[in-house]
Design an enzyme around this catalytic site. Structure first.
Site, PDB file in Angstrom:
ATOM      1  N   ASN A  10       0.872  -1.175   0.000  1.00 24.15           N
ATOM      2  CA  ASN A  10       0.000   0.000   0.000  1.00 24.15           C
ATOM      3  C   ASN A  10       0.908   1.224   0.000  1.00 24.15           C
ATOM      4  O   ASN A  10       1.553   1.507   0.999  1.00 24.15           O
ATOM      5  CB  ASN A  10      -0.889  -0.026   1.252  1.00 24.15           C
ATOM      6  CG  ASN A  10      -1.634   1.284   1.445  1.00 24.15           C
ATOM      7  OD1 ASN A  10      -1.802   2.055   0.506  1.00 24.15           O
ATOM      8  ND2 ASN A  10      -2.071   1.537   2.673  1.00 24.15           N
ATOM      9  N   LYS A  12       0.170   4.388  -0.255  1.00 24.28           N
ATOM     10  CA  LYS A  12      -0.368   5.624   0.337  1.00 24.28           C
ATOM     11  C   LYS A  12      -0.098   6.816  -0.602  1.00 24.28           C
ATOM     12  O   LYS A  12      -0.124   6.651  -1.815  1.00 24.28           O
ATOM     13  CB  LYS A  12       0.230   5.845   1.722  1.00 24.28           C
ATOM     14  CG  LYS A  12       0.161   4.584   2.591  1.00 24.28           C
ATOM     15  CD  LYS A  12       0.544   4.806   4.013  1.00 24.28           C
ATOM     16  CE  LYS A  12       0.527   3.466   4.722  1.00 24.28           C
ATOM     17  NZ  LYS A  12       0.510   3.571   6.158  1.00 24.28           N
ATOM     18  N   HIS A  95      -9.206   1.248   5.046  1.00 21.05           N
ATOM     19  CA  HIS A  95      -7.899   1.384   5.693  1.00 21.05           C
ATOM     20  C   HIS A  95      -8.050   2.317   6.902  1.00 21.05           C
ATOM     21  O   HIS A  95      -8.835   3.270   6.870  1.00 21.05           O
ATOM     22  CB  HIS A  95      -6.883   1.964   4.701  1.00 21.05           C
ATOM     23  CG  HIS A  95      -5.488   1.899   5.217  1.00 21.05           C
ATOM     24  ND1 HIS A  95      -4.987   2.828   6.101  1.00 21.05           N
ATOM     25  CD2 HIS A  95      -4.492   0.994   5.023  1.00 21.05           C
ATOM     26  CE1 HIS A  95      -3.740   2.500   6.417  1.00 21.05           C
ATOM     27  NE2 HIS A  95      -3.421   1.383   5.770  1.00 21.05           N
ATOM     28  N   GLU A  97      -6.352   4.670   7.951  1.00 19.32           N
ATOM     29  CA  GLU A  97      -6.140   6.099   7.669  1.00 19.32           C
ATOM     30  C   GLU A  97      -7.403   6.713   7.070  1.00 19.32           C
ATOM     31  O   GLU A  97      -7.700   7.885   7.304  1.00 19.32           O
ATOM     32  CB  GLU A  97      -4.913   6.277   6.756  1.00 19.32           C
ATOM     33  CG  GLU A  97      -3.622   6.074   7.542  1.00 19.32           C
ATOM     34  CD  GLU A  97      -2.464   5.529   6.743  1.00 19.32           C
ATOM     35  OE1 GLU A  97      -2.480   5.578   5.505  1.00 19.32           O
ATOM     36  OE2 GLU A  97      -1.509   5.024   7.391  1.00 19.32           O
ATOM     37  N   GLU A 167      -5.266  -5.151  10.497  1.00 22.50           N
ATOM     38  CA  GLU A 167      -4.243  -4.128  10.680  1.00 22.50           C
ATOM     39  C   GLU A 167      -4.490  -3.394  12.003  1.00 22.50           C
ATOM     40  O   GLU A 167      -5.229  -2.395  12.030  1.00 22.50           O
ATOM     41  CB  GLU A 167      -4.288  -3.124   9.525  1.00 22.50           C
ATOM     42  CG  GLU A 167      -3.986  -3.732   8.178  1.00 22.50           C
ATOM     43  CD  GLU A 167      -3.325  -2.727   7.256  1.00 22.50           C
ATOM     44  OE1 GLU A 167      -2.265  -3.054   6.723  1.00 22.50           O
ATOM     45  OE2 GLU A 167      -3.858  -1.618   7.091  1.00 22.50           O
ATOM     46  N   GLY A 173       2.740   1.859  10.722  1.00 21.38           N
ATOM     47  CA  GLY A 173       3.700   2.950  10.570  1.00 21.38           C
ATOM     48  C   GLY A 173       4.417   3.318  11.863  1.00 21.38           C
ATOM     49  O   GLY A 173       5.083   4.341  11.941  1.00 21.38           O
ATOM     50  N   SER A 213       3.684  -2.631  10.245  1.00 16.64           N
ATOM     51  CA  SER A 213       5.149  -2.671  10.381  1.00 16.64           C
ATOM     52  C   SER A 213       5.754  -4.016   9.987  1.00 16.64           C
ATOM     53  O   SER A 213       6.688  -4.501  10.628  1.00 16.64           O
ATOM     54  CB  SER A 213       5.566  -2.276  11.806  1.00 16.64           C
ATOM     55  OG  SER A 213       5.107  -0.966  12.084  1.00 16.64           O
TER      56      SER A 213
HETATM   57  C1  PEP Z   1      -0.491   0.006   5.943  1.00 14.57           C
HETATM   58  O1  PEP Z   1      -0.479   1.183   5.641  1.00 14.57           O
HETATM   59  O2  PEP Z   1      -1.423  -0.701   5.558  1.00 14.57           O
HETATM   60  C2  PEP Z   1       0.606  -0.537   6.753  1.00 14.57           C
HETATM   61  C3  PEP Z   1       0.500  -1.741   7.228  1.00 14.57           C
HETATM   62  O3  PEP Z   1       1.696   0.302   6.948  1.00 14.57           O
HETATM   63  P1  PEP Z   1       3.128  -0.107   7.612  1.00 14.57           P
HETATM   64  O4  PEP Z   1       3.572  -1.389   6.976  1.00 14.57           O
HETATM   65  O5  PEP Z   1       4.020   1.049   7.289  1.00 14.57           O
HETATM   66  O6  PEP Z   1       2.882  -0.263   9.084  1.00 14.57           O
END
Ligand code: PEP
Length: 250
Positions: A10, A12, A95, A97, A167, A173, A213
């Site tokens: 992803n 972003k 998501h 975000e 998630e 992040g 992460s």
């Molecule tokens: C994401 O944005 O879906 C995500 C898992 O980000 P990260 O791997 O940076 O934690």
């Protein structure tokens, strides 16, 4: 993990069209017989060029969001019709975000999920608890509520086009990965909820990805868990070397 894993990036709000094409050139020439199916969600502006660039490779290209209407007075939005026109392979919906920063609620996400499925668009539905909800021991309840509301009126048959991404918000992040045991426990619970909402077959056949992460140094341990079918990756999917390392270790 029994199915061929899905490794999804992803991106972003990162990467211009040129940066996208540079990345995809290296990635597509580096892929040969890896087990993982590779998904990438670049920015809307890069989708068309990205779809053309991966033609003939096993890389699937998808959008990070979409509106639930096919067209209308919705300034700044993108519809499934526009995505279908460039033949995207999937869309990410819900998501964290989108939920937290853009205040998308379960009802809106459900409308988007139904629109995507009714137009045969594979959907990665993201769900996950906040740090506070985990501390309050609400994780299972939160996941069940999200699944129930986000999948409202989704048929058993349509579940073939749903991929769930677990998630936990506190791990996105932040560098804090859920341990493989914590992730497995949540994935198992998600399968139980899918069994309750549908049946055992649907629950077992649905891909459940872990996101939060994920890095080259933790992917193998996560994928050893029985109920983790792949990963949705933000930060580590932006550098072709780390993304490739994750794919190679999957
Ligand atoms: C994401 O944005 O879906 C995500 C898992 O980000 P990260 O791997 O940076 O934690």
């Amino acid at each position: 993990m029994q199915k061929n894993p899905i490794i999804a990036g992803n991106w972003k709000m990162y990467k211009t069209i040129n940066e996208t094409l540079d990345f995809l050139k290296i990635l597509s020439t580096s892929l040969n017989n890896q087990r993982a199916d590779v998904y990438i969600a670049p920015s809307f502006t890069s989708l068309h060029a990205a779809k053309k660039a991966v033609k003939g490779s096993k890389i699937k290209i998808g959008a990070q969001n979409m509106h639930y209407e096919s067209e209308g007075a919705f300034t700044g939005e993108i519809s499934f019709k526009m995505l279908k026109e460039i033949d995207v392979d999937f869309v990410i919906l819900g998501h964290s975000e989108r939920r937290v920063v853009f205040k998308e609620d379960d009802c809106l996400i459900n409308k988007k999920v139904l629109t995507a499925l009714n137009s045969n668009l594979k959907t990665i539905l993201c769900i996950g608890e906040s740090e506070k909800q985990r501390e309050d021991k609400m994780t299972n309840e939160v996941l069940e509520e999200m699944l129930t509301k986000n999948l409202l009126n989704v048929s058993k048959h349509q579940m073939e086009n749903i991929i769930i991404a677990y998630e936990p918000i506190w791990a996105i992040g932040t560098g804090k990965t859920a341990t493989s045991e914590i992730a497995e426990c949540a994935h198992l619970h998600i399968r139980k909820v899918l069994t309750k909402l549908y049946n055992k077959d649907v629950a077992n056949n649905t891909y459940i990805l872990y996101g939060g992460s994920v890095k080259p140094n933790n992917i193998e341990k996560l994928l050893q868990e029985h109920n983790i079918d792949g990963a949705l990756i933000g930060g580590a999917s932006l550098k072709v070397d780390s993304f490739l390392e994750i794919i190679n270790k999957s």
